[in-house]
Design a protein around this motif. Structure first.
Motif, PDB file in Angstrom:
ATOM      1  N   ASN A  53       9.031  12.000 -59.052  1.00 27.46           N
ATOM      2  CA  ASN A  53      10.430  12.367 -59.229  1.00 27.46           C
ATOM      3  C   ASN A  53      10.579  13.840 -59.593  1.00 27.46           C
ATOM      4  O   ASN A  53      11.426  14.556 -59.042  1.00 27.46           O
ATOM      5  N   LYS A  54       9.747  14.310 -60.501  1.00 26.89           N
ATOM      6  CA  LYS A  54       9.822  15.709 -60.925  1.00 26.89           C
ATOM      7  C   LYS A  54       9.414  16.654 -59.792  1.00 26.89           C
ATOM      8  O   LYS A  54      10.031  17.706 -59.600  1.00 26.89           O
ATOM      9  N   VAL A  55       8.381  16.274 -59.050  1.00 27.84           N
ATOM     10  CA  VAL A  55       7.931  17.108 -57.931  1.00 27.84           C
ATOM     11  C   VAL A  55       9.020  17.214 -56.870  1.00 27.84           C
ATOM     12  O   VAL A  55       9.299  18.300 -56.345  1.00 27.84           O
ATOM     13  N   GLN A  56       9.657  16.103 -56.566  1.00 27.02           N
ATOM     14  CA  GLN A  56      10.680  16.132 -55.530  1.00 27.02           C
ATOM     15  C   GLN A  56      11.923  16.892 -55.985  1.00 27.02           C
ATOM     16  O   GLN A  56      12.604  17.513 -55.168  1.00 27.02           O
ATOM     17  N   ASP A  99      15.676  18.244 -46.300  1.00 25.70           N
ATOM     18  CA  ASP A  99      15.286  17.281 -47.333  1.00 25.70           C
ATOM     19  C   ASP A  99      15.491  15.820 -46.936  1.00 25.70           C
ATOM     20  O   ASP A  99      15.218  14.919 -47.729  1.00 25.70           O
ATOM     21  N   MET A 100      15.962  15.577 -45.717  1.00 30.97           N
ATOM     22  CA  MET A 100      16.110  14.198 -45.265  1.00 30.97           C
ATOM     23  C   MET A 100      15.270  13.873 -44.032  1.00 30.97           C
ATOM     24  O   MET A 100      14.917  12.709 -43.819  1.00 30.97           O
ATOM     25  N   ILE A 101      14.950  14.884 -43.232  1.00 26.26           N
ATOM     26  CA  ILE A 101      14.227  14.635 -41.982  1.00 26.26           C
ATOM     27  C   ILE A 101      12.857  15.300 -41.981  1.00 26.26           C
ATOM     28  O   ILE A 101      11.826  14.645 -41.795  1.00 26.26           O
ATOM     29  N   ILE A 102      12.832  16.617 -42.186  1.00 29.85           N
ATOM     30  CA  ILE A 102      11.566  17.348 -42.097  1.00 29.85           C
ATOM     31  C   ILE A 102      10.683  17.081 -43.313  1.00 29.85           C
ATOM     32  O   ILE A 102       9.488  16.788 -43.186  1.00 29.85           O
ATOM     33  N   LEU A 147      12.869  13.597 -49.088  1.00 28.36           N
ATOM     34  CA  LEU A 147      12.724  13.415 -50.535  1.00 28.36           C
ATOM     35  C   LEU A 147      13.506  12.161 -50.918  1.00 28.36           C
ATOM     36  O   LEU A 147      14.708  12.213 -51.169  1.00 28.36           O
ATOM     37  N   LYS A 148      12.809  11.036 -50.966  1.00 34.22           N
ATOM     38  CA  LYS A 148      13.474   9.743 -51.121  1.00 34.22           C
ATOM     39  C   LYS A 148      13.344   9.150 -52.516  1.00 34.22           C
ATOM     40  O   LYS A 148      13.848   8.060 -52.767  1.00 34.22           O
ATOM     41  N   LYS A 149      12.672   9.850 -53.403  1.00 33.46           N
ATOM     42  CA  LYS A 149      12.491   9.332 -54.754  1.00 33.46           C
ATOM     43  C   LYS A 149      13.488   9.912 -55.747  1.00 33.46           C
ATOM     44  O   LYS A 149      13.397   9.648 -56.937  1.00 33.46           O
ATOM     45  N   ILE A 150      14.408  10.725 -55.262  1.00 29.40           N
ATOM     46  CA  ILE A 150      15.469  11.229 -56.128  1.00 29.40           C
ATOM     47  C   ILE A 150      16.801  10.733 -55.588  1.00 29.40           C
ATOM     48  O   ILE A 150      16.985  10.571 -54.383  1.00 29.40           O
ATOM     49  N   THR A 151      17.724  10.475 -56.482  1.00 33.31           N
ATOM     50  CA  THR A 151      19.012   9.905 -56.107  1.00 33.31           C
ATOM     51  C   THR A 151      19.937  10.975 -55.527  1.00 33.31           C
ATOM     52  O   THR A 151      19.670  12.175 -55.619  1.00 33.31           O
ATOM     53  N   LYS A 152      21.038  10.515 -54.947  1.00 34.41           N
ATOM     54  CA  LYS A 152      22.027  11.446 -54.409  1.00 34.41           C
ATOM     55  C   LYS A 152      22.624  12.308 -55.515  1.00 34.41           C
ATOM     56  O   LYS A 152      22.923  13.491 -55.297  1.00 34.41           O
ATOM     57  N   GLU A 153      22.807  11.706 -56.688  1.00 31.79           N
ATOM     58  CA  GLU A 153      23.355  12.468 -57.811  1.00 31.79           C
ATOM     59  C   GLU A 153      22.393  13.568 -58.240  1.00 31.79           C
ATOM     60  O   GLU A 153      22.817  14.688 -58.559  1.00 31.79           O
ATOM     61  N   GLU A 154      21.101  13.253 -58.255  1.00 32.27           N
ATOM     62  CA  GLU A 154      20.105  14.267 -58.616  1.00 32.27           C
ATOM     63  C   GLU A 154      20.070  15.383 -57.577  1.00 32.27           C
ATOM     64  O   GLU A 154      19.971  16.571 -57.926  1.00 32.27           O
ATOM     65  N   LYS A 155      20.164  15.010 -56.312  1.00 24.19           N
ATOM     66  CA  LYS A 155      20.194  16.031 -55.259  1.00 24.19           C
ATOM     67  C   LYS A 155      21.420  16.926 -55.400  1.00 24.19           C
ATOM     68  O   LYS A 155      21.334  18.152 -55.234  1.00 24.19           O
ATOM     69  N   ALA A 156      22.567  16.312 -55.687  1.00 24.35           N
ATOM     70  CA  ALA A 156      23.799  17.093 -55.827  1.00 24.35           C
ATOM     71  C   ALA A 156      23.684  18.082 -56.982  1.00 24.35           C
ATOM     72  O   ALA A 156      24.117  19.239 -56.872  1.00 24.35           O
ATOM     73  N   THR A 157      23.089  17.638 -58.084  1.00 20.15           N
ATOM     74  CA  THR A 157      22.920  18.526 -59.237  1.00 20.15           C
ATOM     75  C   THR A 157      21.974  19.673 -58.916  1.00 20.15           C
ATOM     76  O   THR A 157      22.237  20.833 -59.258  1.00 20.15           O
ATOM     77  N   ILE A 158      20.865  19.352 -58.249  1.00 16.57           N
ATOM     78  CA  ILE A 158      19.894  20.384 -57.892  1.00 16.57           C
ATOM     79  C   ILE A 158      20.510  21.386 -56.921  1.00 16.57           C
ATOM     80  O   ILE A 158      20.294  22.606 -57.033  1.00 16.57           O
ATOM     81  N   ARG A 159      21.285  20.900 -55.978  1.00 16.39           N
ATOM     82  CA  ARG A 159      21.919  21.808 -55.014  1.00 16.39           C
ATOM     83  C   ARG A 159      22.911  22.737 -55.703  1.00 16.39           C
ATOM     84  O   ARG A 159      23.051  23.900 -55.323  1.00 16.39           O
ATOM     85  N   MET A 160      23.614  22.212 -56.702  1.00 18.54           N
ATOM     86  CA  MET A 160      24.521  23.069 -57.453  1.00 18.54           C
ATOM     87  C   MET A 160      23.735  24.129 -58.221  1.00 18.54           C
ATOM     88  O   MET A 160      24.109  25.304 -58.262  1.00 18.54           O
ATOM     89  N   LEU A 161      22.620  23.718 -58.819  1.00 18.66           N
ATOM     90  CA  LEU A 161      21.775  24.675 -59.526  1.00 18.66           C
ATOM     91  C   LEU A 161      21.180  25.703 -58.572  1.00 18.66           C
ATOM     92  O   LEU A 161      20.920  26.843 -58.965  1.00 18.66           O
ATOM     93  N   GLY A 208       4.554  25.811 -47.177  1.00 17.37           N
ATOM     94  CA  GLY A 208       3.601  25.214 -48.105  1.00 17.37           C
ATOM     95  C   GLY A 208       4.006  23.808 -48.514  1.00 17.37           C
ATOM     96  O   GLY A 208       3.171  22.897 -48.588  1.00 17.37           O
ATOM     97  N   ILE A 209       5.296  23.612 -48.774  1.00 18.62           N
ATOM     98  CA  ILE A 209       5.791  22.281 -49.130  1.00 18.62           C
ATOM     99  C   ILE A 209       5.589  21.310 -47.969  1.00 18.62           C
ATOM    100  O   ILE A 209       5.193  20.153 -48.162  1.00 18.62           O
ATOM    101  N   PHE A 210       5.852  21.784 -46.758  1.00 18.70           N
ATOM    102  CA  PHE A 210       5.667  20.933 -45.584  1.00 18.70           C
ATOM    103  C   PHE A 210       4.200  20.550 -45.415  1.00 18.70           C
ATOM    104  O   PHE A 210       3.883  19.403 -45.059  1.00 18.70           O
ATOM    105  N   LEU A 211       3.298  21.478 -45.690  1.00 14.07           N
ATOM    106  CA  LEU A 211       1.868  21.174 -45.596  1.00 14.07           C
ATOM    107  C   LEU A 211       1.478  20.102 -46.609  1.00 14.07           C
ATOM    108  O   LEU A 211       0.703  19.180 -46.290  1.00 14.07           O
ATOM    109  N   ILE A 212       2.008  20.200 -47.816  1.00 11.49           N
ATOM    110  CA  ILE A 212       1.741  19.171 -48.828  1.00 11.49           C
ATOM    111  C   ILE A 212       2.260  17.817 -48.358  1.00 11.49           C
ATOM    112  O   ILE A 212       1.600  16.780 -48.525  1.00 11.49           O
ATOM    113  N   HIS A 213       3.431  17.821 -47.749  1.00  7.73           N
ATOM    114  CA  HIS A 213       4.002  16.581 -47.217  1.00  7.73           C
ATOM    115  C   HIS A 213       3.091  15.979 -46.142  1.00  7.73           C
ATOM    116  O   HIS A 213       2.843  14.763 -46.130  1.00  7.73           O
TER     117      HIS A 213
END
Length: 285
Positions: A61-64, A135-138, A141-155, A255-260
């Motif tokens: 969760n933290k990594v995503q 973050d949905m196709i390439i 990130l499926k272990k974080i909720t929509k609310e968490e994504k919205a908060t991160i995007r605002m940040l 780099g993130i894609f390579l880890i994926h």
């Protein structure tokens, strides 16, 4: 004036590989710090057999969330970078520095001069589309909720605002201030919308506060990598620092894609056996 003017001809393939390796090491160190934090928190709160499962879930969760910060930051930064380049080219045309334009280039310049606000709105929408594709196709990130994504995007908007505030101190303020005002407006709209209650406002502030460590970690990583890139002359200073910062984010995304991809390979080989929670989180469903 072409896109080649914003590229570094001395940034050869070998140098790109070196810079990518440094970016990858930076991401790996960041993940190590996240893992240490997860262990520290769980040792204090959880003990027994549930600890390993809880550690895997917390770490993923933290990594995503960290990955989402970099992905959203890159998407927002793409809008800023596009604005600066287009505005710069338009300035060169208006001052007579850029001449011999093609009919298409003249049409684009006129469109920017007459409908600048609509073009900016289109760029903002495109950056949101890019974020969703990433973050949905390439890199799903499926272990974080929509609310968490919205908060991160605002940040992520605040993340880019901080970068632009720093660039204002070392660059031309007129290039970055309009973009910052757009982001401030979007952030205020995220906090105070027409049917929001005071409770919603407090919840948004609380969520943002708990995700601040990812903002700080992302800024630290980006700052160190950009310093390395400019110091080694991999990135050009003469074509605005924001272009070099955007290049750095592209390498981070690689780099993130390579880890994926690595997690997908690990999951494929371990599929006959019981797959760990950490591996399953990186499978494309």
């Amino acid at each position: 004036m072409t896109i080649k003017a914003y590229l570094n001809p001395d940034f050869t393939l070998g140098k790109k590989l070196i810079f990518f390796l440094v970016c990858f090491i930076g991401i790996a160190i960041s993940l190590g710090l996240i893992y240490l934090v997860a262990i520290t928190v769980l040792q204090r709160d959880i003990s027994g057999q549930r600890k390993k499962l809880a550690l895997n879930n917390a770490f993923v969760n933290k990594v995503q969330r960290f990955f989402e910060m970099l992905i959203a930051g890159t998407s927002v930064l793409s809008f800023s970078c596009a604005y600066v380049i287009i505005n710069h080219v338009n300035h060169l045309v208006q001052t007579g520095v850029a001449t011999n334009l093609t009919s298409r280039e003249k049409m684009l310049v006129e469109l920017w001069a007459e409908g600048k606000d609509f073009v900016l709105l289109l760029l903002i929408c495109l950056s949101c589309v890019i974020n969703t594709i990433l973050d949905m196709i390439i890199i799903p990130l499926k272990k974080i909720t929509k609310e968490e994504k919205a908060t991160i995007r605002m940040l992520a908007m605040f993340y880019v605002i901080i970068l632009l505030m720093y660039l204002n101190r070392i660059g031309d303020e007129s290039e970055y201030s309009p973009v910052m005002m757009y982001y401030f407006g979007l952030m205020i709209g995220r906090f105070v919308y027409f049917d929001a209650s005071f409770k919603d406002f407090l919840i948004a502030l609380k969520n943002m506060f708990f995700n601040l460590p990812y903002l700080i970690l992302s800024l630290s990583l980006t700052g160190l990598l950009c310093y390395f890139g400019f110091y080694m002359k991999f990135l050009l200073e003469r074509n605005y620092f924001i272009v070099g910062i955007f290049y750095t984010h592209l390498f981070l995304l690689a780099g993130i894609f390579l880890i994926h991809i690595v997690w997908m390979i690990i999951s494929a080989f371990t599929r006959p056996r019981r797959t760990s929670v950490l591996s399953r989180s990186y499978l494309i469903k």
